[in-house]
Design a protein around this motif. Structure first.
Motif, mmCIF file in Angstrom:
data_model
loop_
_atom_site.group_PDB
_atom_site.id
_atom_site.type_symbol
_atom_site.label_atom_id
_atom_site.label_comp_id
_atom_site.label_asym_id
_atom_site.label_seq_id
_atom_site.Cartn_x
_atom_site.Cartn_y
_atom_site.Cartn_z
ATOM 1 N N PHE A 232 -39.410 -15.374 -28.084
ATOM 2 C CA PHE A 232 -39.199 -15.371 -29.534
ATOM 3 C C PHE A 232 -40.470 -14.841 -30.181
ATOM 4 O O PHE A 232 -41.348 -15.598 -30.588
ATOM 5 C CB PHE A 232 -38.886 -16.779 -30.043
ATOM 6 C CG PHE A 232 -38.434 -16.825 -31.474
ATOM 7 C CD1 PHE A 232 -37.092 -16.663 -31.810
ATOM 8 C CD2 PHE A 232 -39.340 -17.024 -32.505
ATOM 9 C CE1 PHE A 232 -36.678 -16.704 -33.128
ATOM 10 C CE2 PHE A 232 -38.941 -17.062 -33.824
ATOM 11 C CZ PHE A 232 -37.600 -16.904 -34.130
ATOM 12 N N THR A 233 -40.600 -13.513 -30.234
ATOM 13 C CA THR A 233 -41.816 -12.899 -30.771
ATOM 14 C C THR A 233 -41.650 -12.667 -32.265
ATOM 15 O O THR A 233 -41.564 -11.530 -32.746
ATOM 16 C CB THR A 233 -42.139 -11.595 -30.028
ATOM 17 O OG1 THR A 233 -42.138 -11.855 -28.616
ATOM 18 C CG2 THR A 233 -43.521 -11.074 -30.414
ATOM 19 N N LYS A 234 -41.589 -13.776 -32.985
ATOM 20 C CA LYS A 234 -41.501 -13.769 -34.439
ATOM 21 C C LYS A 234 -42.329 -14.940 -34.955
ATOM 22 O O LYS A 234 -42.640 -15.876 -34.205
ATOM 23 C CB LYS A 234 -40.047 -13.902 -34.910
ATOM 24 C CG LYS A 234 -39.150 -12.738 -34.528
ATOM 25 C CD LYS A 234 -37.723 -12.982 -34.999
ATOM 26 C CE LYS A 234 -36.793 -11.850 -34.578
ATOM 27 N NZ LYS A 234 -35.396 -12.098 -35.010
ATOM 28 N N PRO A 235 -42.697 -14.935 -36.221
ATOM 29 C CA PRO A 235 -43.454 -16.073 -36.758
ATOM 30 C C PRO A 235 -42.589 -17.324 -36.877
ATOM 31 O O PRO A 235 -41.356 -17.245 -36.970
ATOM 32 C CB PRO A 235 -43.911 -15.573 -38.131
ATOM 33 C CG PRO A 235 -42.952 -14.493 -38.496
ATOM 34 C CD PRO A 235 -42.534 -13.851 -37.210
ATOM 35 N N LEU A 236 -43.246 -18.462 -36.856
ATOM 36 C CA LEU A 236 -42.602 -19.757 -37.112
ATOM 37 C C LEU A 236 -43.113 -20.237 -38.466
ATOM 38 O O LEU A 236 -44.130 -20.936 -38.555
ATOM 39 C CB LEU A 236 -42.929 -20.762 -36.012
ATOM 40 C CG LEU A 236 -42.614 -20.358 -34.573
ATOM 41 C CD1 LEU A 236 -42.999 -21.472 -33.608
ATOM 42 C CD2 LEU A 236 -41.146 -20.004 -34.409
ATOM 43 N N ILE A 237 -42.425 -19.838 -39.535
ATOM 44 C CA ILE A 237 -42.907 -20.095 -40.889
ATOM 45 C C ILE A 237 -42.581 -21.530 -41.287
ATOM 46 O O ILE A 237 -41.409 -21.936 -41.300
ATOM 47 C CB ILE A 237 -42.293 -19.105 -41.891
ATOM 48 C CG1 ILE A 237 -42.589 -17.667 -41.459
ATOM 49 C CG2 ILE A 237 -42.835 -19.360 -43.285
ATOM 50 C CD1 ILE A 237 -41.970 -16.619 -42.359
ATOM 51 N N HIS A 238 -43.613 -22.270 -41.599
ATOM 52 C CA HIS A 238 -43.488 -23.678 -41.972
ATOM 53 C C HIS A 238 -44.160 -23.887 -43.324
ATOM 54 O O HIS A 238 -45.358 -23.612 -43.479
ATOM 55 C CB HIS A 238 -44.144 -24.564 -40.901
ATOM 56 C CG HIS A 238 -44.109 -26.032 -41.222
ATOM 57 N ND1 HIS A 238 -43.075 -26.851 -40.830
ATOM 58 C CD2 HIS A 238 -44.985 -26.815 -41.891
ATOM 59 C CE1 HIS A 238 -43.316 -28.082 -41.233
ATOM 60 N NE2 HIS A 238 -44.464 -28.092 -41.891
ATOM 61 N N VAL A 239 -43.408 -24.354 -44.313
ATOM 62 C CA VAL A 239 -43.952 -24.660 -45.640
ATOM 63 C C VAL A 239 -44.139 -26.174 -45.707
ATOM 64 O O VAL A 239 -43.166 -26.924 -45.782
ATOM 65 C CB VAL A 239 -43.021 -24.163 -46.758
ATOM 66 C CG1 VAL A 239 -43.577 -24.562 -48.130
ATOM 67 C CG2 VAL A 239 -42.847 -22.648 -46.687
ATOM 68 N N SER A 240 -45.391 -26.605 -45.645
ATOM 69 C CA SER A 240 -45.654 -28.048 -45.662
ATOM 70 C C SER A 240 -45.418 -28.644 -47.043
ATOM 71 O O SER A 240 -45.071 -29.825 -47.154
ATOM 72 C CB SER A 240 -47.087 -28.340 -45.202
ATOM 73 O OG SER A 240 -48.026 -27.672 -46.031
ATOM 74 N N ARG A 241 -45.578 -27.834 -48.084
ATOM 75 C CA ARG A 241 -45.329 -28.330 -49.442
ATOM 76 C C ARG A 241 -44.922 -27.183 -50.350
ATOM 77 O O ARG A 241 -45.557 -26.125 -50.349
ATOM 78 C CB ARG A 241 -46.587 -29.011 -50.005
ATOM 79 C CG ARG A 241 -46.375 -29.659 -51.374
ATOM 80 C CD ARG A 241 -47.636 -30.351 -51.870
ATOM 81 N NE ARG A 241 -47.402 -31.044 -53.131
ATOM 82 C CZ ARG A 241 -46.969 -32.292 -53.246
ATOM 83 N NH1 ARG A 241 -46.747 -33.001 -52.162
ATOM 84 N NH2 ARG A 241 -46.769 -32.842 -54.442
ATOM 85 N N LEU A 242 -43.858 -27.395 -51.095
ATOM 86 C CA LEU A 242 -43.398 -26.450 -52.106
ATOM 87 C C LEU A 242 -43.274 -27.189 -53.428
ATOM 88 O O LEU A 242 -42.556 -28.189 -53.521
ATOM 89 C CB LEU A 242 -42.055 -25.839 -51.713
ATOM 90 C CG LEU A 242 -41.318 -25.052 -52.812
ATOM 91 C CD1 LEU A 242 -42.148 -23.863 -53.275
ATOM 92 C CD2 LEU A 242 -39.941 -24.601 -52.346
#
Length: 494
Positions: free
Chosen positions: A238-248
Motif C-alpha cells: 500500500f504505497t500511499k499516505p495514511l492521512i490521519h487528522v487528530s483534530r478538526l
C-alpha cells in the motif's frame, strides 16, 4: 485513544442541552449504560448465514457484516448485541446497522452499552424497529471502520521504496451468538500480498484463503460458537499516505445582514505512513516527479466544495500558501491545494481552509413565524483516493445574535452537543453558537447533512443596526458636548 474515549464519556454527561434536540439515530460510542463485566447477552438469536467483508483498499480498514438473524426464543425479541474488545471500542468509528432488504427504512438505533474498564469484552446494542417474532428471520447490514489500525512493516523505508502494511483481524466475524454458516472476504488494493495466515481445512475441506485476484476468501465455515476468534494476519502493499487528522475544528458562521455563510476548517494532520530511513532529499523528490511514481507522501489535497463557493483561502502556521488552484462553474467548485512541503510518514502539517457562499443556498425561512432552517454539510474535508480518518471533530455553527430555540438533526454519531455564546464585533450579548463534537469519523461521512432550525425574532434582526446607530449617536453627542465646553483660561478680575 483510551483517555480520549474515557474523557468523551465524562463530557457526554456534562454536555448542555439548552434548546437542543438530538436527531441522529446512531448514539455516541460512550454510553451512560454500564453493564457489569460478567454480562453475557441472552442467547435469543442465532446467525443463520453470515458474510464478513474486510476492505483494505483505503488507509483505514472497513468491515461489513451481512447476516441473517433468527429469533430462537419463545417470545418476540428486539435487542441484538455485537461484541468488541476494549481496544476495538477505542478505535471503532461509524458503526451503522440497517435492514439489508429495506435500506430506505433508515438506520437502526445503536448504542454502546458496556464501558466497564475491567472487562475486555464490550457490546453495542442494536434496537430492531419491530420485535422479531419467534422463528422469524431478518437480514442485517452492519458496517464500521477502525482508526489507526494499520501499521507499516518495515516501519522505516527509503524515500522511493514501496510500503507494506500489516492488519490483524479474525476470520470469524465478531458475534455474541452461534453462527450456523459464515465466510470472510478480504479485499486488498492490489494483488501484492506477500504474507498472510493460512487456515487448514476441516474434514477434508480446502485450506483458506482461496484467492481470486485481489480478493481472499476465508471459509466457508460450519457452525461457530458465540465469541469464537480465528486470528488472521496479512501484510500487503500500500504505497500511499495514511492521512490521519487528530483534530478538526470547523466553524460555520451565518450572517443574515450580509447574506453570507462563511466556512473555516482548521486541520491538525499527520501522515501515519512508514517513516523515512534517511534524511529527506528534495532533489531526489523533484527528479522523480516527472514519472509520478507511487509515494507515501501527501503531495496535494483536493476539496470538492458546494457549487457557488467563493473566495477560498489556504494558510498554514507560517502564513498564506499560494500553491493552490480553485475552479468554479455552474456544475462544480473544486479547490486543489499543495502543502508547503511533501508530508512523509511521521510528519505533521497543521493548516486551515476557508471559503464563503451565498446564504440563500443553505438557509430557508419557514412560511409562518420567525423560524429558519439551515442545511449545511457536517464535514467537507479533502476527498482522497486513499481516504482520510478523523480522530476528533469539533463543529461550531455560529448563528446570528438573538437566535433562539435552536434544534439540530444529523445522522453523524456525536459525543456531545451544547449551546453557548460567541462574541464578535459590535455584539451586545454574543452570537448563539451550537457546538457539536464527534470522534472516530472517516471520510465516508463527507457531505452528510446537518440541519439546524432556529427562531430569529424581528427585534433580534434590528438589534445590531440599532446598536450601531445608538453607538454613533452617542459618539456624536459626546463630541458635540465636549466641543461646547469652555476650556479657555482667563485671568482673575481685580
Amino acid at each position: 485513544m483510551r483517555p480520549l474515549a474515557i474523557a468523551s464519556a465524562v463530557l457526554s454527561f456534562a454536555a448542555t442541552a439548552l434548546c437542543v434536540e438530538q436527531g441522529n439515530l446512531t448514539k455516541p460510542l460512550t454510553s451512560r449504560v454500564i453493564l457489569p463485566s460478567t454480562f453475557k447477552p441472552p442467547q435469543n438469536f442465532k446467525n443463520a448465514n453470515l458474510v464478513h467483508i474486510v476492505s483494505l483498499e483505503k488507509s483505514h480498514p472497513k468491515e461489513s457484516i451481512n447476516v441473517v438473524i433468527e429469533n430462537i426464543a419463545t417470545t418476540p425479541q428486539d435487542e441484538y448485541f455485537i461484541p468488541f474488545t476494549a481496544r476495538q471500542m477505542e478505535t471503532i468509528g461509524g458503526l451503522e446497522v440497517k435492514d439489508r432488504k429495506d435500506p430506505e427504512a433508515g438506520l437502526f438505533e445503536v448504542e454502546a452499552v458496556d464501558f466497564d474498564i475491567e472487562s475486555d469484552t464490550q457490546f453495542y446494542r442494536v434496537r430492531l424497529p419491530k420485535p422479531l417474532a419467534p422463528k422469524a428471520q431478518q437480514t442485517l447490514g452492519i458496517s464500521y471502520s477502525y482508526l489507526s489500525a494499520l501499521h507499516p512493516l518495515p516501519a522505516t523505508i527509503a524515500q522511493q521504496d514501496k510500503q507494506y502494511l500489516v492488519y490483524t483481524f479474525s476470520a470469524y466475524a465478531p458475534s455474541a451468538y452461534v453462527t450456523s454458516k459464515q465466510k470472510t472476504e478480504v479485499k486488498f488494493p492490489s494483488t501484492v500480498v506477500p504474507e498472510y495466515t493460512i487456515i487448514p481445512g476441516a474434514k477434508g475441506e480446502l485450506e483458506s484463503p482461496q484467492k481470486q485476484g485481489s480478493k481472499f476468501t476465508y471459509g466457508s465455515f460450519g457452525e461457530v460458537p458465540a465469541g469464537a476468534v480465528e486470528p488472521v494476519k496479512v501484510r500487503y502493499e500500500f504505497t500511499k499516505p495514511l492521512i490521519h487528522v487528530s483534530r478538526l475544528e470547523r466553524d460555520i458562521e451565518v450572517s443574515h445582514w450580509g447574506g453570507n455563510v462563511a466556512f473555516e476548517d482548521r486541520y491538525t494532520m499527520t501522515n501515519r505512513a512508514a517513516n523515512l530511513s534517511k534524511q529527506f532529499s528534495r532533489v531526489e523528490f523533484a527528479s522523480q516527479q516527472y514519472y509520478n511514481p507511487p509515494s507515501t507522501a501527501v503531495k496535494e489535497l483536493k476539496f470538492p466544495l458546494k457549487v457557488g463557493s467563493l473566495d477560498p483561502y489556504f494558510t498554514d502556521v507560517i502564513g498564506n500558501v499560494s500553491t493552490s488552484r480553485f475552479r468554479s462553474n455552474k456544475r462544480e467548485a473544486n479547490l486543489e491545494i499543495k502543502p508547503r512541503y511533501p508530508v512523509f510518514g511521521g510528519w505533521n502539517y497543521p493548516f486551515r481552509v476557508g471559503y464563503s457562499a451565498d446564504l440563500k443556498k443553505y438557509l430557508r425561512k419557514l412560511s409562518s413565524g420567525t423560524g429558519y432552517v439551515l442545511n449545511v454539510p457536517f464535514l467537507e474535508g479533502p476527498k482522497q483516493p486513499e481516504g482520510i480518518e478523523y480522530e476528533f471533530i469539533e463543529l461550531r455553527v455560529i448563528l446570528p445574535e438573538g437566535a433562539e430555540n435552536v434544534k439540530y438533526s444529523t445522522n453523524v454519531p456525536l459525543v456531545t452537543a451544547g449551546i453557548s455564546l460567541h462574541q464578535t464585533f459590535m455584539d451586545t450579548q454574543g452570537r448563539t453558537t451550537l457546538t457539536l463534537t464527534a470522534i472516530n469519523i472517516v471520510d465516508e461521512y463527507r457531505d452528510r447533512e446537518l440541519i439546524v432550525t432556529y427562531d430569529y425574532p424581528f427585534f433580534a434582526i434590528l438589534r445590531k443596526p440599532l446598536v450601531i446607530f445608538v453607538t454613533f449617536l452617542g459618539l456624536f453627542a459626546a463630541a458635540w458636548g465636549i466641543g461646547s465646553l469652555d476650556v479657555s483660561i482667563r485671568g482673575k478680575r481685580s
